[in-house]
Design a protein around this motif. Structure first.
Motif, PDB file in Angstrom:
ATOM      1  N   GLU A  29      14.802   4.946   7.264  1.00  0.00           N
ATOM      2  CA  GLU A  29      16.021   4.131   7.303  1.00  0.00           C
ATOM      3  C   GLU A  29      17.268   4.995   7.147  1.00  0.00           C
ATOM      4  OE1 GLU A  29      18.159   0.353   5.065  1.00  0.00           O
ATOM      5  OE2 GLU A  29      16.421   1.281   4.131  1.00  0.00           O
ATOM      6  N   ARG A  30      17.256   5.940   6.215  1.00  0.00           N
ATOM      7  CA  ARG A  30      18.408   6.832   6.019  1.00  0.00           C
ATOM      8  C   ARG A  30      18.655   7.661   7.282  1.00  0.00           C
ATOM      9  NH1 ARG A  30      21.096   8.905   1.443  1.00  0.00           N
ATOM     10  NH2 ARG A  30      19.582   7.899   0.074  1.00  0.00           N
ATOM     11  N   VAL A  31      17.586   8.159   7.883  1.00  0.00           N
ATOM     12  CA  VAL A  31      17.705   8.947   9.115  1.00  0.00           C
ATOM     13  C   VAL A  31      18.286   8.094  10.241  1.00  0.00           C
ATOM     14  CG1 VAL A  31      16.387  10.170  10.893  1.00  0.00           C
ATOM     15  CG2 VAL A  31      15.892  10.571   8.465  1.00  0.00           C
ATOM     16  N   ASP A  32      17.812   6.862  10.370  1.00  0.00           N
ATOM     17  CA  ASP A  32      18.296   5.970  11.427  1.00  0.00           C
ATOM     18  C   ASP A  32      19.768   5.621  11.244  1.00  0.00           C
ATOM     19  OD1 ASP A  32      15.751   6.017  12.517  1.00  0.00           O
ATOM     20  OD2 ASP A  32      15.187   4.049  11.705  1.00  0.00           O
ATOM     21  N   VAL A  33      20.183   5.361  10.014  1.00  0.00           N
ATOM     22  CA  VAL A  33      21.587   5.046   9.737  1.00  0.00           C
ATOM     23  C   VAL A  33      22.459   6.256  10.076  1.00  0.00           C
ATOM     24  CG1 VAL A  33      23.244   4.551   7.888  1.00  0.00           C
ATOM     25  CG2 VAL A  33      21.120   3.245   8.043  1.00  0.00           C
ATOM     26  N   PHE A  34      22.004   7.460   9.725  1.00  0.00           N
ATOM     27  CA  PHE A  34      22.754   8.667  10.059  1.00  0.00           C
ATOM     28  C   PHE A  34      22.829   8.836  11.576  1.00  0.00           C
ATOM     29  CE2 PHE A  34      23.504  13.194  10.651  1.00  0.00           C
ATOM     30  CZ  PHE A  34      24.502  13.446   9.725  1.00  0.00           C
ATOM     31  N   ALA A  35      21.733   8.574  12.258  1.00  0.00           N
ATOM     32  CA  ALA A  35      21.718   8.666  13.722  1.00  0.00           C
ATOM     33  C   ALA A  35      22.746   7.715  14.330  1.00  0.00           C
ATOM     34  CB  ALA A  35      20.326   8.362  14.259  1.00  0.00           C
ATOM     35  N   HIS A  45      14.122  12.661  15.537  1.00  0.00           N
ATOM     36  CA  HIS A  45      14.621  12.020  14.327  1.00  0.00           C
ATOM     37  C   HIS A  45      14.261  10.530  14.250  1.00  0.00           C
ATOM     38  CE1 HIS A  45      16.911  15.667  13.820  1.00  0.00           C
ATOM     39  NE2 HIS A  45      17.642  15.429  14.894  1.00  0.00           N
ATOM     40  N   VAL A  46      14.369   9.830  15.377  1.00  0.00           N
ATOM     41  CA  VAL A  46      14.343   8.360  15.333  1.00  0.00           C
ATOM     42  C   VAL A  46      13.119   7.696  15.967  1.00  0.00           C
ATOM     43  CG1 VAL A  46      16.858   8.234  15.195  1.00  0.00           C
ATOM     44  CG2 VAL A  46      15.735   8.133  17.435  1.00  0.00           C
ATOM     45  N   ASP A  47      12.235   8.457  16.538  1.00  0.00           N
ATOM     46  CA  ASP A  47      11.042   7.872  17.174  1.00  0.00           C
ATOM     47  C   ASP A  47       9.788   8.403  16.474  1.00  0.00           C
ATOM     48  OD1 ASP A  47       8.948   7.061  18.814  1.00  0.00           O
ATOM     49  OD2 ASP A  47      10.029   7.488  20.687  1.00  0.00           O
ATOM     50  N   PRO A  48       9.353   7.723  15.403  1.00  0.00           N
ATOM     51  CA  PRO A  48       8.212   8.221  14.625  1.00  0.00           C
ATOM     52  C   PRO A  48       6.942   8.429  15.446  1.00  0.00           C
ATOM     53  CG  PRO A  48       9.350   6.537  13.380  1.00  0.00           C
ATOM     54  CD  PRO A  48       9.957   6.542  14.766  1.00  0.00           C
ATOM     55  N   ALA A  61      14.620  14.790   9.384  1.00  0.00           N
ATOM     56  CA  ALA A  61      16.025  14.465   9.152  1.00  0.00           C
ATOM     57  C   ALA A  61      16.907  15.405   9.962  1.00  0.00           C
ATOM     58  CB  ALA A  61      16.348  14.594   7.666  1.00  0.00           C
ATOM     59  N   HIS A  62      18.046  14.910  10.348  1.00  0.00           N
ATOM     60  CA  HIS A  62      19.056  15.761  10.975  1.00  0.00           C
ATOM     61  C   HIS A  62      19.457  16.837   9.958  1.00  0.00           C
ATOM     62  CE1 HIS A  62      19.442  11.720  12.690  1.00  0.00           C
ATOM     63  NE2 HIS A  62      19.981  12.257  13.772  1.00  0.00           N
ATOM     64  N   GLY A 103      10.055  11.109   4.560  1.00  0.00           N
ATOM     65  CA  GLY A 103       9.118  10.901   3.465  1.00  0.00           C
ATOM     66  C   GLY A 103       9.146  12.016   2.436  1.00  0.00           C
ATOM     67  N   ALA A 104       9.759  13.140   2.782  1.00  0.00           N
ATOM     68  CA  ALA A 104       9.856  14.257   1.840  1.00  0.00           C
ATOM     69  C   ALA A 104      10.924  13.964   0.790  1.00  0.00           C
ATOM     70  CB  ALA A 104      10.200  15.554   2.577  1.00  0.00           C
TER      71      ALA A 104
END
Length: 150
Positions: A29-35, A45-48, A61-62, A103-104
């Protein structure tokens, strides 16, 4: 743990190890919001699902997301009493050493490298290392520059 210091004592802070922050989990979620905020929707970053087959085996993460956490972490490490203004003045050096998988957990270690007097205040150069839990190499190393005015 936060180090609290009076503005009048800033000049003597050079060489002080401020320790480390608590761990913070890097969520998808944090990565997606930053994206969304940066318009950087690269699949790594956004496609697991796709990232699972990529070079890191998971989305990461970016680098600039990880770096931006230095602002949050910095406020966890140092509180200066008796100031009217605190300014994130910039960065002298930044290196993205290792990717941070979603997840890290990450945290920051900071050491005040230099304190100089500037008109109306003090400028601190701070060696900042954003660490990844369980990793041998950090995610980011940077020299942050902060100003404090009375």
């Amino acid at each position: 743990m936060t180090t609290t210091i009076a503005y009048a004592d800033l000049a003597g802070l050079a060489g002080t190890d401020l320790g480390v922050t608590d761990w913070l989990e890097i969520t998808q979620e944090r990565v997606d919001v930053f994206a969304d905020a940066t318009d950087d929707h690269q699949w790594i970053h956004v496609d697991p699902a796709r990232a699972a087959d990529g070079p890191f085996g998971a989305p990461i993460a970016h680098g600039f997301l990880t770096l931006s956490l230095a602002v949050r972490f910095w406020t966890d490490l140092l509180e200066v009493e008796g100031v009217t203004t605190k300014v994130n003045y910039g960065l002298d050096r930044v290196r993205f050493v290792s990717p941070v998988k979603v997840g890290a957990n990450v945290r920051m270690h900071a050491v005040v490298a230099e304190v100089i007097e500037v008109p109306g205040g003090y400028q601190l150069a701070v060696e900042q290392t954003i660490e990844i839990e369980g990793a041998t190499k950090p995610a980011v190393v940077a020299r942050g520059i902060y100003r404090f005015y009375a």
